[in-house]
Motif scaffolding. Structure first.
Motif, mmCIF file in Angstrom:
data_model
loop_
_atom_site.group_PDB
_atom_site.id
_atom_site.type_symbol
_atom_site.label_atom_id
_atom_site.label_comp_id
_atom_site.label_asym_id
_atom_site.label_seq_id
_atom_site.Cartn_x
_atom_site.Cartn_y
_atom_site.Cartn_z
ATOM 1 N N TRP A 1 55.810 35.999 22.915
ATOM 2 C CA TRP A 1 56.452 36.084 21.608
ATOM 3 C C TRP A 1 57.883 36.556 21.752
ATOM 4 O O TRP A 1 58.200 37.330 22.646
ATOM 5 N N SER A 2 58.697 36.104 20.828
ATOM 6 C CA SER A 2 60.047 36.618 20.751
ATOM 7 C C SER A 2 60.313 36.838 19.274
ATOM 8 O O SER A 2 60.039 35.960 18.465
ATOM 9 N N PHE A 3 60.780 38.036 18.907
ATOM 10 C CA PHE A 3 61.057 38.252 17.489
ATOM 11 C C PHE A 3 62.193 39.247 17.261
ATOM 12 O O PHE A 3 62.517 40.048 18.143
ATOM 13 N N LEU A 4 62.792 39.123 16.098
ATOM 14 C CA LEU A 4 63.829 40.060 15.661
ATOM 15 C C LEU A 4 63.368 40.641 14.340
ATOM 16 O O LEU A 4 62.963 39.898 13.444
ATOM 17 N N ILE A 5 63.387 41.958 14.246
ATOM 18 C CA ILE A 5 63.024 42.614 12.986
ATOM 19 C C ILE A 5 64.132 43.613 12.637
ATOM 20 O O ILE A 5 64.228 44.681 13.235
ATOM 21 N N PRO A 6 64.989 43.238 11.681
ATOM 22 C CA PRO A 6 66.028 44.187 11.284
ATOM 23 C C PRO A 6 65.407 45.377 10.565
ATOM 24 O O PRO A 6 64.419 45.218 9.842
ATOM 25 N N ARG A 7 65.967 46.549 10.789
ATOM 26 C CA ARG A 7 65.503 47.741 10.074
ATOM 27 C C ARG A 7 66.519 48.070 8.977
ATOM 28 O O ARG A 7 67.705 48.233 9.266
ATOM 29 N N HIS B 1 70.066 39.351 10.223
ATOM 30 C CA HIS B 1 69.998 39.122 8.766
ATOM 31 C C HIS B 1 68.637 38.651 8.259
ATOM 32 O O HIS B 1 68.397 38.584 7.062
ATOM 33 N N SER B 2 67.726 38.260 9.189
ATOM 34 C CA SER B 2 66.407 37.750 8.772
ATOM 35 C C SER B 2 65.395 38.289 9.763
ATOM 36 O O SER B 2 65.772 38.733 10.841
ATOM 37 N N THR B 3 64.121 38.207 9.426
ATOM 38 C CA THR B 3 63.128 38.504 10.458
ATOM 39 C C THR B 3 62.593 37.177 10.964
ATOM 40 O O THR B 3 62.138 36.344 10.194
ATOM 41 N N PRO C 1 70.248 31.895 18.860
ATOM 42 C CA PRO C 1 71.637 31.883 19.337
ATOM 43 C C PRO C 1 72.670 32.339 18.309
ATOM 44 O O PRO C 1 73.819 32.561 18.672
ATOM 45 N N ASP C 2 72.265 32.498 17.040
ATOM 46 C CA ASP C 2 73.268 32.978 16.079
ATOM 47 C C ASP C 2 73.325 34.508 16.005
ATOM 48 O O ASP C 2 73.972 35.063 15.130
ATOM 49 N N PHE C 3 72.629 35.203 16.922
ATOM 50 C CA PHE C 3 72.675 36.675 16.899
ATOM 51 C C PHE C 3 73.794 37.155 17.829
ATOM 52 O O PHE C 3 74.900 37.397 17.388
ATOM 53 N N VAL C 4 73.520 37.281 19.126
ATOM 54 C CA VAL C 4 74.600 37.628 20.062
ATOM 55 C C VAL C 4 74.640 36.541 21.140
ATOM 56 O O VAL C 4 73.648 35.834 21.335
ATOM 57 N N SER C 5 75.757 36.421 21.867
ATOM 58 C CA SER C 5 75.854 35.286 22.785
ATOM 59 C C SER C 5 75.443 35.600 24.220
ATOM 60 O O SER C 5 75.259 34.698 25.019
ATOM 61 N N GLY D 1 61.977 35.407 5.978
ATOM 62 C CA GLY D 1 61.164 35.377 7.195
ATOM 63 C C GLY D 1 61.203 33.957 7.738
ATOM 64 O O GLY D 1 61.094 32.996 6.969
ATOM 65 N N ILE D 2 61.392 33.823 9.050
ATOM 66 C CA ILE D 2 61.458 32.499 9.672
ATOM 67 C C ILE D 2 60.493 32.486 10.847
ATOM 68 O O ILE D 2 60.385 33.486 11.568
#
Ligand SMILES: Cc1cc2nc3c(=O)[nH]c(=O)nc-3n(C[C@H](O)[C@H](O)[C@H](O)COP(=O)(O)OP(=O)(O)OC[C@H]3O[C@@H](n4cnc5c(N)ncnc54)[C@H](O)[C@@H]3O)c2cc1C
Ligand SMILES: *[C@@H]1O[C@H](CO)[C@@H](O)[C@H](O)[C@H]1NC(C)=O
Length: 399
Positions: free
Chosen positions: A278-284, A266-268, A322-326, A133-134
């Motif tokens: 808020w901005s977040f990424l939560i992989p399932r 790869h991380s949440t 920026p390391d997700f998609v460009s 988690g970051i």
């Protein structure tokens, strides 16, 4: 172990993460109970990622009010100021009340994290995965600033680490060309994420395999649950209805719009911006894609996805992570998700109550109002419900 009279039946209203976790916990902890039935208008549905499967195309659309199907879901702790902290005394009594709510939730969340991490290791098919988690905060509150690397943040052995100023400077330099705000506090730790469709279906399956029963029915009041289980003797009802039987003035719903994409991160990771967004990424887990979020809109009743919000969410994810998609066009969008968090002033209501139904007393244990934290509090909340049910039943058997 808590005990319950073997002539007693339990009816749980609600098949969200709170109702299902409670059902599994009661089944295990109160083996003497005569029967446990989950009554709900909606039950777990399969992931839209498998939209072409026959099972999905036959499924009914899920409502925005069935919060459990719209969550990310990750565990992101909310630190609290302990009463021993020097700043605690200068808080207003309302602020102190909020801190004690957070302290209580912290206990539920760390208890839940222990179980979730155990399940992730022991039963990966349940759809839980342990993952880094970051967090990037632009305006960190004092509770966060007080934390040091090595502190317990998300639970035992969470490898919690606060970023050094050099690391934050590097991130801020990287983002500078976007006109992005400055990260003032950042951290990393071990947490877990949940594929909500797989996990809730798994909970339901555990419950059914353990002899649990279900009934699909829309109720206009808690008491109507008795009609769904006419054979029930001396029933105890557990109210896990989220917001569906809403008469509690402390409830507010908070709309959340997110985007489900096929791309797998790869991380949440969460960024809390200075403007309150808020901005977040939560992989399932298990190939469930990634949730790109998200909005928090109090009392906003729109249940459709707003195209403009989708665009903003995708653009921000590109800018902040920026390391997700460009570019936003590189996201393989499955759908907009809109759900309502069952928020309640003062936190979850976990409480014994007694209703009058046709002149007869009907015991009810409430368990609703988890807001944006239903998954992270679930096992802790279920444990408390179990205590209340067991205690009530012991009292009855002594009368
Ligand atoms: C966008 C978004 C992101 C989220 N992210 C996270 C996250 O990352 N981590 C986290 O922990 N939480 C997250 N949440 C919050 C989480 O989804 C909720 O806290 C949780 O799902 C609440 O579960 P519940 O079981 O109380 O209610 P619900 O899931 O709403 O379930 C209610 C159940 O009661 C039934 N019911 C209601 N009324 C009636 C009625 N009248 N008759 C019959 N049945 C009825 C429904 O059919 C359903 O089965 C998020 C929520 C949203 C919207
Ligand atoms: C049951 O839960 C709802 C939330 O869905 C709440 O508003 C209500 O007060 C609770 N109690 C009863 C008796 O319905």
């Amino acid at each position: 172990m808590a005990s319950i009279s073997s002539s007693q039946d339990v009816i749980i209203v609600g098949s969200g993460v709170i109702g299902l976790t409670t059902a599994c916990t009661l089944q295990r902890r109160l083996p003497n109970v005569r029967s446990i039935t989950v009554v709900a208008s909606e039950f777990p549905s399969p992931s839209p990622m498998i939209a072409d499967s026959p099972r999905y195309s036959q499924a009914l659309p899920i409502s925005a009010d069935y919060a459990s199907m719209w969550a990310g879901a990750h565990y992101r702790p909310i630190p609290h100021l302990p009463a021993s902290h020097p700043r605690y005394g200068s808080l207003t009594s309302q602020q102190q009340g909020f801190q004690s709510q957070l302290a209580n939730e912290y206990c539920l969340a760390t208890h839940t994290a222990r179980i979730m991490k155990h399940l992730a290791r022991a039963t990966p098919e349940a759809g839980i995965e342990i993952m880094p988690g970051i967090e990037y905060l632009e305006t960190p509150p004092p509770e966060n600033i007080a934390l040091k690397s090595g502190d317990v943040y998300a639970g035992d052995d969470d490898h919690f680490r606060v970023y050094t100023s050099a690391e934050m400077e590097a991130l801020n330099k990287r983002d500078a060309h976007d006109g992005t705000g400055q990260i003032k506090w950042a951290c990393e730790y071990e947490t877990y994420v949940v594929n909500v469709h797989i996990y809730c279906a798994w909970l339901l399956q555990q419950f059914l395999q353990g002899g649990g029963k279900t009934a699909q029915k829309h109720l206009n009041s808690i008491g109507e649950a008795l009609q769904a289980v006419p054979e029930a003797a001396c029933p105890i009802i557990v109210n896990c209805s989220g917001t569906g039987l809403w008469d509690d003035p402390k409830i507010k719903v908070i709309r959340g719009q997110t985007v489900l994409v096929r791309n797998q991160y790869h991380s949440t990771i969460t960024r809390q911006c200075a403007d309150g967004t808020w901005s977040f990424l939560i992989p399932r887990p298990l190939g469930g894609g990634t949730i790109v979020g998200g909005t928090k809109q109090v009392s906003d009743s729109e249940t459709c996805g707003r195209p403009k919000e989708r665009q903003t969410l995708l653009e921000n994810a590109v800018k902040y992570f920026p390391d997700f998609v460009s570019a936003p066009k590189d996201f393989d969008v499955v759908q907009d998700n809109v759900g309502r968090r069952p928020w309640r002033e003062g936190g979850m209501r976990i409480e014994m109550d007694e209703l009058k139904q046709d002149g007869v007393k009907l015991p009810v244990v409430h368990a609703y109002g988890a807001g944006g934290r239903g998954y992270e509090l679930s096992w802790g909340a279920a444990e408390q419900v179990c205590e209340l049910v067991g205690r009530y039943s012991r009292l009855q058997s002594r009368l």
